[in-house]
Structures are given as C-alpha cells and as structure tokens.
Design a protein around this motif. Structure first.
Motif, mmCIF file in Angstrom:
data_model
loop_
_atom_site.group_PDB
_atom_site.id
_atom_site.type_symbol
_atom_site.label_atom_id
_atom_site.label_comp_id
_atom_site.label_asym_id
_atom_site.label_seq_id
_atom_site.Cartn_x
_atom_site.Cartn_y
_atom_site.Cartn_z
ATOM 1 N N HIS A 81 0.823 -1.207 0.000
ATOM 2 C CA HIS A 81 0.000 0.000 0.000
ATOM 3 C C HIS A 81 0.857 1.257 0.000
ATOM 4 N N LEU A 82 2.010 1.194 0.659
ATOM 5 C CA LEU A 82 2.870 2.371 0.756
ATOM 6 C C LEU A 82 3.707 2.597 -0.492
ATOM 7 N N LYS A 83 4.204 1.490 -1.080
ATOM 8 C CA LYS A 83 5.138 1.609 -2.194
ATOM 9 C C LYS A 83 4.610 1.043 -3.511
ATOM 10 N N GLY A 84 3.458 0.400 -3.480
ATOM 11 C CA GLY A 84 2.907 -0.170 -4.702
ATOM 12 C C GLY A 84 3.449 -1.561 -4.972
ATOM 13 N N GLY A 85 2.844 -2.250 -5.930
ATOM 14 C CA GLY A 85 3.285 -3.595 -6.276
ATOM 15 C C GLY A 85 2.410 -4.650 -5.614
ATOM 16 N N ILE A 86 2.168 -5.743 -6.346
ATOM 17 C CA ILE A 86 1.355 -6.848 -5.824
ATOM 18 C C ILE A 86 2.279 -7.836 -5.110
ATOM 19 N N PRO A 87 2.012 -8.179 -3.855
ATOM 20 C CA PRO A 87 2.872 -9.130 -3.136
ATOM 21 C C PRO A 87 2.889 -10.494 -3.832
ATOM 22 N N ASN A 88 4.083 -11.056 -4.007
ATOM 23 C CA ASN A 88 4.196 -12.388 -4.603
ATOM 24 C C ASN A 88 3.415 -13.418 -3.801
ATOM 25 N N ARG A 89 3.339 -13.181 -2.499
ATOM 26 C CA ARG A 89 2.614 -14.107 -1.627
ATOM 27 C C ARG A 89 1.171 -14.296 -2.082
#
Length: 703
Positions: free
Chosen positions: A178-186
């Motif tokens: 949420h802070l830096k963007g990107g979808i967690p691989n998890r």
C-alpha cells in the motif's frame, strides 16, 4: 424411573442432568446395541463440550471407544430451533481397538429453503463419501487420535472447532504494498491451484517488480479476462472438461435411449449421478459435487417427470390426441425443424420493436410539459391513436401549429406502422403454431428420443457444466483484478493527489466569493448548503433522455464468449467501470437491444441492489449495451456538463437520498421516475444567456 436401578442398565456410564436429557437418548441407543451393533443419534452441539455430569459420561464413552465419528451439521436445519446439531455415530464393533474419532465439520454445506436451511444432495453425498472412506480433507474432515482428545488441554472436550479449523483464511493486506505499490508475490502464489493447471498464464499476466517479493500486472485489469480466455492452456483445459462430459454422455446415451415402459427411474438416476460424480472427480479446479448437484437439481425439476412419463407411456409425441408438450416443449420442435420460420418471426418482432422504440423515444423527447406532443395526451397522460387524431382535428387550420401537426402525423404514421408490424408477427406466429402442432403427429420414435435426450436433457447439462467452467475463470479473474486495484496507487501518491485536488477546489471556491463565504461554500460542496441564487433542476430537464436497459435472454438471445460488451449492474462499481464483471452478446442481440445501447459520455447509475453507484461510459467503450438494473442518463451538453452531473450524483448525500426512497427490502430498487425527478444544484444561466454548462465547468475546474 429410578436411573440408579434401571433394569436395562442404560446409565452405567453416568446419569444425565435432570435439565439436559440429551445423553439419555445416546445411552439408551448404546444400551440397545449388541456387541457388534452400530447406531447414530442427532444431538445439539452442547453434548460435545458441556461439563459436570455430561463431561463424565462423555469421557467414559470415549474411553470405551464407542464413538466412531462426529458430524457437525449446519445451523437452522430443524423445525422449532435454529441451533446447530451434530450426528454422533456409535459403533461397538472393534471399540476396544479404536484409536481415534473421525470428525467432519459439514456446517457450511447447505442451501437456504425459505426460513430454514436444507442439506442438498451434494452435501449428503460428500458427508457419506468422506465418512465411509475416512478421507481426511483440510478444513472439513480428519481422524482425531484419542491421545489428542485425552490430552489435558482438551480433556475429552469434543467440540469440533478444537480439532478442525474451518474458518476461511484471512485476506491479509500488505502494508508495504500500500505504501510503495506492487502486488505481493505471496498473494499471487496463493493462486497456486490455478497455476498448476495454467502454468504459463502467470508469466503472461505478471512481471517482476523492481522490489523483491513484489510483481506488477502486465496489462489493464479490464484485459485480464480476455487474456485468460484466449490463452492456449485455458482453451486446452476447457476442452478437457468438455471431453469428460462427452465421455459421460456417450456412456449413458444407450441407457437413456433404452428407456421403456416399466423401466426403473430411481435406478437410472442413481447410476447416472454416481458415474457423473466419478467422472468429474478427475477434473481439476472443478468441484465434482457441484456438477453432481446440477444433475440432481435438473432431475428434481424436470428430468424426473420426463422419465416417469416415458416409463408409463413410452416415447410418445402425442398423448390423448394432444401434443405431448410436457415431454417435448414446442421450443425444441421449432429449433430443430422450423428454425428458418422462427428466425423470420424474430426479425419481424425486432422490426416491430424498433417502431415501438421510436414511438417511445418520440414520446419521451416531445411529451414533456412543453413538448409538441404534450397536448395530444389523453386523460391518463398517454398518447393513443384516438388522442393524436383528436389533437390533429383541433389544430387542423392553425397555421402556427405546423411543426406540431407534422410531428403528430409522423407519430400517427408510426402507430399505424407498429400496428401492421404486430399483426404480421401475430399472423406468422399463428401459422408457425399450426405447423408445429402438425409436426408432433409426424414425429418418429427416433426423432422424439433425439429431441428429448440430445436437445433437452444433454443440452441443459452441458450448459450447467459450462457454467462451472465460467465460474473458475471468473474466480481467477476477480481475484487478480482485486489484487491489482488494491495496490494500484500507493498511499503517498493518493495523499499528494488529495492535497492537490483540495487546493484546486479551494481556489475555485475563492473565485466564487459572490456566492458566500469560503466556509459556506465548503459546506455546499458537501451538499449541506446551496447558494441562494443557485437553482435545483430535475435530471429529466437536464437530459436528452433517461432510460434503462434490458437483458438479451428476455428476447431469446444467449450470452457469447466474445462480441459486443454487455454491462451488468456489477460493472458499475464504487471505483469506476469494472469490465471484469461484463458479459458479451452477439451483433444481432446488440441491434435488437438498441434502446439499451450506451455511448461514450453516458452517465450510468444502478437502480437496483446497491442503488446509486455512478460511472461515465469512457471513450474506450464505443459500443455496449446494459441491463435493466442500470439507468442511462444522456446529459444535454448544450445545457450542462455531463461530468458535473456525474460529480453531483456520485456525492454521498445523493447516495443517501436514493437509499431513503428505495422500495423492497430483499431487493432494493428505485424507479426511472425517481431518477428523472432527482434535482441537481447548479448556477443559474448567466445574464448573457450563455449556457450554464460553461459556468459549471469553470466552477468544477479540475473535475
């Protein structure tokens, strides 16, 4: 009765408390069993964990090894109570060597049936299969060792949640994402069951992020569904499932064709259902019990009656000198033998509907308070042939009414055209009905079997299997879209955007000093106060028209895998247009539903269910249709800016207003009249009579 001196010795393991006699039933059954006897009793969940005397009885019975299994059932199954119950399975055979109790938590497998819950055929079958074969299934069933039950932390407490965690895993939010963007691989790896079947799809959808343990979606969320559907691995999977159904169909076609007077329907459905379940247990991602349930549901509603009719009367197309429409609906005969005639009638109906729509559009456009057709309405505020003719007679010699007269004549011509078109349809339908009735008497046994088995039974079941396939793709698409949208905009960026927009809005408010103080205008921005010289205008007066859509299936059209976009109410989301929830229709359906066609710039608002969600159709959606749960507002751009109207309608107070006027609790809805009468606040036209659209756009600024 004196429990201490019971002649049947039913209470040797303890005496149940006077106010809770549940264990009395269990002990009675236990005492009635011989050394190899088996029994079962349905009791409330309290017997599994209540203390004192019941805890002592439970401990002794467990130690004896008499409890073979415990099955937890859904709540609200039984009349007179809503509490959940359980089945305790007793078995004295080999009790001394029993090392555990097989537990099943079946509390989530049920369907609503009026005010109560009901076990479906698939729920019962799943329980029986799991218990009979002692299959351990995560979050559903496991063999619990007696050592675990007797452990001091459990102390013979048999409450199912202690041993089976059936709760759904929490959908964890990733703070760094949420802070830096990107979808967690998890989160992507959690979809492993899909990647095992579509190993290459993951690489097609996701690309590594600059940060470790994060990834990015390679495309727009609106393109995810099409990408998955078009991928060769999904196509192969689709074909594999289809082949499984075809194999089952080919296996049982001879049995169905062999039905005759005296056949056993119950044996038939038993064999069909069991083999269908066995066949689809090989299918990945699908729940075989869901497919099994489709067959049982269809059997209960339709197929059962058909089979019993066949085993009583045979494969007859005519019964008692009448077409056997119960077994062979007319629609099947038409589709198989009179497709051309039906297509012609459909075309004629479309032509008639087009004329009707033209009449409605004219009435909507010119039938308002000051419209040219307003004076031609009758006492019931309707435009009829008689009322139009009467108005024409009134203004026959009025030179100033030439424009109204021309429009009335055009409207009258359309009424005549509609009447002729409807008569053509009616005559063609009557002719087709006679052909169909005559055909029933000419149908051979082979043709009857083809119509019933292929066109009716197998066609319906094939559609049900396809619906399960669609559910798989929709679940995957929905989850990917959810993840992409969740982490699309980092929090710092959102904060900057909010600050920037707030600053720009405040600047506009300062420029409107003549309308009051900044504080007052801020209040107005939240629709608490409206400036004195502003006006409230109904949406109907700001729009070319306000209509709602319709569903293609109403007119006999089917959903397509690709084609013209069809917007459902689910597409109108809180966050904008959600195309992952859209469907597709054919070109023919698109033309037929031209009244529900949207164009870029249309304001769409949900009028059923979650009422009041609003979007503007983007330029990227050049052609689309919508269903009847959406109102389409085509704003008159010469008067007011559509984005301003959208912005007003999307405010919370408007949502609250619509929520206060909904009708229906189970399925909330508002009418088109209520949408049309909703009032939009806006600045008055400028002294120069320039359209207030310019004023609104200037006031909106960044919107």
């Amino acid at each position: 009765m004196d429990p201490l001196h019971d002649v049947f010795k039913r209470f040797e393991y303890g005496i149940p408390p006077a106010k809770n006699g549940d264990y009395a039933f269990l002990l009675h059954i236990l005492a009635s069993l011989k050394s190899t006897g088996k029994g079962a009793v349905i009791l409330p969940h309290g017997v599994l964990f209540r203390g004192n005397a019941e805890a002592d009885i439970r401990k002794r019975v467990v130690k004896q090894g008499f409890i073979k299994g415990i099955i937890g059932l859904p709540a609200n199954l039984f009349y007179g109570t809503g509490i959940p119950a359980c089945i305790i399975v007793l078995d004295k055979e080999n009790a001394g060597s029993r090392k555990g109790i097989f537990m099943i938590d079946a509390s989530k497998g049920f369907m609503k049936d009026g005010p109560k819950n009901r076990l479906r055929a698939q729920d019962i079958h799943r329980i029986v299969d799991t218990f009979t074969n002692q299959i351990e299934i995560p979050k559903y069933a496991r063999m619990v060792p007696l050592a675990e039950i007797s452990d001091p932390k459990n102390d013979y407490n048999l409450n199912l949640p202690r041993y089976i965690d059936s709760t759904e895993p929490e959908d964890l939010q990733d703070i760094e994402g949420h802070l830096k963007g990107g979808i967690p691989n998890r989160d992507v790896e959690d979809l492993e069951r899909y990647w095992n079947v579509f190993p290459s799809v993951k690489a097609e959808l996701f690309a590594p992020s600059k940060r470790v343990n994060y990834c990015e979606l390679k495309m727009l969320t609106s393109d995810v569904k099409a990408k998955i559907f078009a991928h060769s691995e999904f196509t192969t999977y689709n074909k594999t499932i289809t082949k499984l159904f075809e194999k089952w169909r080919e296996t049982h076609r001879p049995r169905l064709e062999g039905l005759k007077v005296g056949s056993n329907p119950k044996k038939l459905i038993g064999e069909l259902a069991e083999d269908l379940l066995t066949t689809f247990k090989k299918a990945k991602l699908l729940d075989a019990y869901d497919v099994y349930q489709h067959l049982l549901d269809y059997w209960e509603t339709t197929m059962q009656d058909d089979v019993y009719l066949i085993v009583q009367e045979g494969w007859k197309a005519v019964l008692e000198d009448k077409p056997n429409t119960d077994l062979i609906p007319q629609s099947l005969v038409i589709a198989r033998f009179f497709a051309k005639e039906a297509a012609l009638i459909k075309k004629q109906e479309q032509d008639a509907e087009a004329v009707t729509r033209e009449l409605e559009e004219l009435a909507e456009e010119h039938g308002g308070e000051d419209g040219l057709l307003s004076s031609a309405k009758n006492d019931k505020d309707k435009l009829t042939k008689a009322s139009v003719k009467a108005r024409l007679s009134e203004i026959e010699d009025d030179k100033e009414s030439e424009e109204e007269r021309d429009l009335l004549n055009s409207y009258l011509d359309l009424i005549e055209l509609e009447s002729a078109a409807r008569k053509t349809v009616k005559d063609a339908q009557k002719k087709l009905d006679l052909l169909v009735i005559a055909k029933y008497g000419k149908l051979t046994v082979a043709e009857v079997k083809m119509l019933v088995i292929e066109d009716k039974w197998f066609a319906r079941l094939a559609a049900d299997v396809q619906s399960e396939l669609d559910r798989v793709s929709q679940a995957l698409t929905g989850r990917i879209k959810q993840l992409a949208e969740r982490y699309a905009t980092p929090l710092p960026k959102l904060s900057v955007e909010v600050t920037d927009l707030t600053t720009r809005v405040n600047q506009h408010l300062k420029k409107m000093g003549s309308h009051g103080s900044e504080k007052g205008l801020q209040a107005h921005w939240r629709w608490g106060v409206i400036p004195e010289d502003w006006v409230l205008t109904p949406i109907r007066s700001l729009s070319a028209f306000v209509t709602k859509g319709s569903t293609p299936t109403t007119y006999g059209y089917r959903w397509e895998r690709e084609g013209v976009v069809f917007l459902r109410s689910e597409c109108v989301s809180e966050h904008g247009l959600d195309l992952s929830q859209s469907m597709h229709i054919s070109e023919a359906a698109h033309k037929m539903l031209s009244r529900s066609e949207t164009v870029p710039g249309d304001v769409l608002m949900t009028i059923t269910g979650n009422v009041g969600r609003v979007i503007v159709v983007p330029e990227s959606i050049s052609r689309a249709n919508m269903n009847q749960h959406i109102a389409r507002i085509r704003v008159n751009q010469q008067f007011i800016d559509r984005e301003y109207v959208y912005h007003c309608l999307s405010q919370r107070n408007f949502r609250r207003y619509f929520e206060t006027i909904v009708t229906g609790q189970a399925y909330p809805q508002i009418s088109l009249v209520q949408v049309r009468e909703a009032r939009i606040p806006h600045p008055p036209p400028l002294p120069s009579n320039a359209p207030s659209r310019r004023h609104c756009r200037k006031w909106m600024g960044c919107w």
